[in-house]
Scaffold this active site. Structure first.
Site, PDB file in Angstrom:
ATOM      1  CE  LYS A 117      -4.129   1.591   2.380  1.00 15.43           C
ATOM      2  NZ  LYS A 117      -4.955   2.184   1.252  1.00 15.43           N
TER       3      LYS A 117
HETATM    4  N1  PMP Z   1      -8.068  -1.667  -2.619  1.00 17.25           N
HETATM    5  C1  PMP Z   1      -7.483  -0.294  -2.633  1.00 17.25           C
HETATM    6  C2  PMP Z   1      -6.670   0.279  -3.803  1.00 17.25           C
HETATM    7  C3  PMP Z   1      -7.463   0.248  -1.364  1.00 17.25           C
HETATM    8  O1  PMP Z   1      -6.934   1.619  -1.384  1.00 17.25           O
HETATM    9  C4  PMP Z   1      -8.026  -0.039  -0.329  1.00 17.25           C
HETATM   10  C5  PMP Z   1      -8.097   0.581   0.981  1.00 17.25           C
HETATM   11  N2  PMP Z   1      -7.203   0.307   1.778  1.00 17.25           N
HETATM   12  C6  PMP Z   1      -8.863  -1.393  -0.471  1.00 17.25           C
HETATM   13  C7  PMP Z   1      -8.644  -2.073  -1.759  1.00 17.25           C
HETATM   14  C8  PMP Z   1      -9.527  -2.054   0.674  1.00 17.25           C
HETATM   15  O2  PMP Z   1      -8.767  -2.423   1.711  1.00 17.25           O
HETATM   16  P1  PMP Z   1      -9.034  -2.394   3.296  1.00 17.25           P
HETATM   17  O3  PMP Z   1     -10.105  -3.071   3.451  1.00 17.25           O
HETATM   18  O4  PMP Z   1      -8.092  -2.990   4.097  1.00 17.25           O
HETATM   19  O5  PMP Z   1      -9.499  -0.975   3.717  1.00 17.25           O
END
Ligand code: PMP
Length: 312
Positions: free
Chosen positions: A159
């Site tokens: 991320k």
């Molecule tokens: N995909 C992307 C590109 C994201 O930025 C996020 C948000 N973090 C998610 C999916 C969903 O991840 P999470 O459930 O861990 O927030």
């Protein structure tokens, strides 16, 4: 979302006033996107305020750092405690939490390793991203003409701030086209995810979601949804999904920390199912919100009380 400017920020080891949490313009991450971050929520449960899946978010933060050869000078436990400290210091019962780790000031060469690794945690109050109406009625989305990160370009499982230049292109196009969000395809034209959320489709009561080789971020809410769905007895399949499945699904929904579980009611102006939130989406939403409100027992131990001083 709204910044009050009054909040305390955890920055490089201590809580400071919002206005003092600043960086220099020579910060490497500002030029080259060499930051890693997380998005986490704290919820006001019946049993007190709690952070949702803190260990999993912190693990992903450190995993992302590892891919980029970044070694945060604080151990995971210390940064986890910093998250709890920051929520407590600002007194929010529920809020969005944004830990950030970045390459600071030393050189603007493209190899970031000479630059120090710094970290911060900010929090702000933020309710449902698409409002109560979005959670109930769903949102209209389109398929983006922007493709998600191709393998061997930017690693989607990390991320990193840099990835979000792609997300910004997807999100801007969606907004300008009058959509609440977009679905992006991977480089083979298979379904990937939204600009900042994972996607699920339901057809004939079977739940489908793109697998981790479809250029997705391995979402923590995605994991919650898969777990909840299986607990409820649904068949969940993680596999490659062709684009046309988007138009043939009985139900579709996005999930993520920001969007929580939000139904999708149309894709490229084709109505999903009968255009109303479907029964599978409703069951998963009900369970998800039941856990974060404390109405349904937290059997998977997803909630870390804000009152605790160390992550569980
Ligand atoms: N995909 C992307 C590109 C994201 O930025 C996020 C948000 N973090 C998610 C999916 C969903 O991840 P999470 O459930 O861990 O927030």
């Amino acid at each position: 979302m709204a910044f009050t400017g009054k909040d305390q920020v955890w920055m490089n080891g201590k809580l400071v006033a919002w206005k003092d949490a600043t960086v220099h313009v020579a910060t490497h991450a500002l030029h080259y996107g060499t930051g890693i971050f997380e998005g986490i929520r704290a919820y006001e449960t019946k049993h007190g305020s709690a952070v949702y899946r803190l260990p999993e978010h912190m693990r992903r933060l450190y995993d992302s750092c590892r891919v980029y050869r970044m070694d945060p000078p604080w151990p995971l436990e210390e940064l986890s405690a910093a998250v709890l400290d920051t929520v407590r210091a600002n007194g929010y019962a529920s809020c969005y939490i944004r830990p950030l780790v970045w390459r600071g000031v030393e050189s603007l060469g493209l190899d970031p390793r000479p630059c120090p690794v710094e970290a911060s945690v900010i929090v702000w109050e933020w309710s449902a991203m698409f409002g109560a109406e979005g959670l109930e009625k769903g949102i209209d989305v389109g398929v983006s003409s922007w493709t998600r990160l191709a393998p061997n370009t930017l690693p989607a499982m990390a991320k990193a701030s840099a990835n979000y230049a792609n997300s910004a292109l997807i999100k801007m196009q969606a907004s300008l086209d009058g959509y609440g969000e977009a679905i992006a395809l991977d480089e083979s034209g298979l379904v990937s995810e939204g600009s900042g959320q994972n996607l699920f489709l339901v057809r004939d009561k079977v739940i489908h979601t793109p697998a981790i080789n479809s250029s997705i971020l391995q979402g923590i809410t995605r994991d919650s949804v898969i777990t909840i769905a299986r607990d409820l007895g649904y068949d969940v399949r993680e596999a490659a999904i062709p684009r046309e499945m988007l138009y043939l699904a009985d139900e579709a929904f996005f999930c993520g920390t920001a969007v929580e579980v939000t139904p999708v009611r149309s894709i490229d102006k084709i109505t999903v199912g009968n255009g109303a939130r479907g029964p599978v989406t409703a069951a998963i939403q009900q369970h998800f919100f039941g856990i974060i409100k404390g109405d349904i027992p937290d059997t998977h131990r997803w909630l870390t009380p804000v009152a605790s001083t160390v992550a569980r």
